[in-house]
Design an enzyme around this catalytic site. Sequence first.
Site, PDB file in Angstrom:
ATOM      1  N   ASP A 151      -5.965 -16.383 -13.373  1.00  0.00           N
ATOM      2  CA  ASP A 151      -4.549 -16.151 -13.659  1.00  0.00           C
ATOM      3  C   ASP A 151      -3.740 -17.053 -12.718  1.00  0.00           C
ATOM      4  OD1 ASP A 151      -1.942 -14.750 -13.394  1.00  0.00           O
ATOM      5  OD2 ASP A 151      -2.816 -13.197 -14.636  1.00  0.00           O
ATOM      6  N   ASP A 211     -14.297 -13.561 -14.840  1.00  0.00           N
ATOM      7  CA  ASP A 211     -13.762 -13.068 -16.115  1.00  0.00           C
ATOM      8  C   ASP A 211     -12.423 -13.702 -16.466  1.00  0.00           C
ATOM      9  OD1 ASP A 211     -12.900 -11.620 -13.855  1.00  0.00           O
ATOM     10  OD2 ASP A 211     -12.028 -10.086 -15.129  1.00  0.00           O
ATOM     11  N   ASP A 270      -9.734  -5.160 -16.702  1.00  0.00           N
ATOM     12  CA  ASP A 270      -9.046  -3.864 -16.691  1.00  0.00           C
ATOM     13  C   ASP A 270      -7.536  -3.953 -16.615  1.00  0.00           C
ATOM     14  OD1 ASP A 270      -8.951  -4.775 -13.917  1.00  0.00           O
ATOM     15  OD2 ASP A 270      -8.323  -2.741 -13.422  1.00  0.00           O
ATOM     16  N   ARG A 317     -11.980  -1.572 -19.473  1.00  0.00           N
ATOM     17  CA  ARG A 317     -13.112  -2.475 -19.201  1.00  0.00           C
ATOM     18  C   ARG A 317     -14.183  -2.342 -20.285  1.00  0.00           C
ATOM     19  NH1 ARG A 317     -12.502  -4.551 -13.904  1.00  0.00           N
ATOM     20  NH2 ARG A 317     -11.703  -3.093 -12.373  1.00  0.00           N
ATOM     21  N   PHE A 363      -0.747  -9.333 -20.593  1.00  0.00           N
ATOM     22  CA  PHE A 363      -1.673  -8.572 -19.753  1.00  0.00           C
ATOM     23  C   PHE A 363      -2.981  -8.385 -20.503  1.00  0.00           C
ATOM     24  CE2 PHE A 363      -3.599  -5.953 -16.802  1.00  0.00           C
ATOM     25  CZ  PHE A 363      -2.984  -6.236 -15.603  1.00  0.00           C
TER      26      PHE A 363
END
Length: 177
Positions: free
Chosen positions: A103, A100, A159, A165, A152
């Site tokens: 980072d 998903d 989430d 989610r 974020f």
Amino acid sequence: MSSQPKPHILFTGQEIAATVSRLAAEISQDYHDKHPLLLGILKGSFMFMADLIRHLDFPLEVDFIRLSSYGRGSQTSGKVKVVQGLSSPIEDRDVLVIEDIVDTGLTISFLLDYLRKKRPASLKLCVLTDKPSRRQVPVAIDYLGFSVPDKFIVGYGIDWSEKFRNLPDIGFIEMED
Ligand code: PRP
């Protein structure tokens, strides 16, 4: 009920659907005759995986692996753990990992190293969202949906402290909101 920040939308469900369809076309071209194993990383990839494979009209298998590094916090611990492993061997399989978000890159580079040791025939990476500004280790992404800013990110499976989610869009939250 405790209040929670309201997400700022970056990509609507409609934009996500168009991108998932574009990724599926790229994947179909490369994998239609390979009987690949699509390996989703739980929990974040469940929605992306479910939508993506609906577009793939050729034989394939799915499996899931559950990793954890963030726990319930917003900072990576830097230590990645396999919480739930593969359900079948991947030796000599064409494996496409479905993630998903990338980072720092610590989770996915740990996973790719872990999988490479199991000798798949090929190993590629499909990522819905990439946050390149936060990278700590290099990651080669073969199929990419969106680049996202250093915020974020939540929604469409991703989430914040186990919340958001279920958001059909992808957005970001600001802690002061
Ligand atoms: C999230 C996300 C990626 C990872 C990316 O997982 O799903 O796997 O963090 O971060 P990195 O590139 O900095 O390592 P998380 O540990 O929050 O678990 P989840 O998928 O269950 O939400």
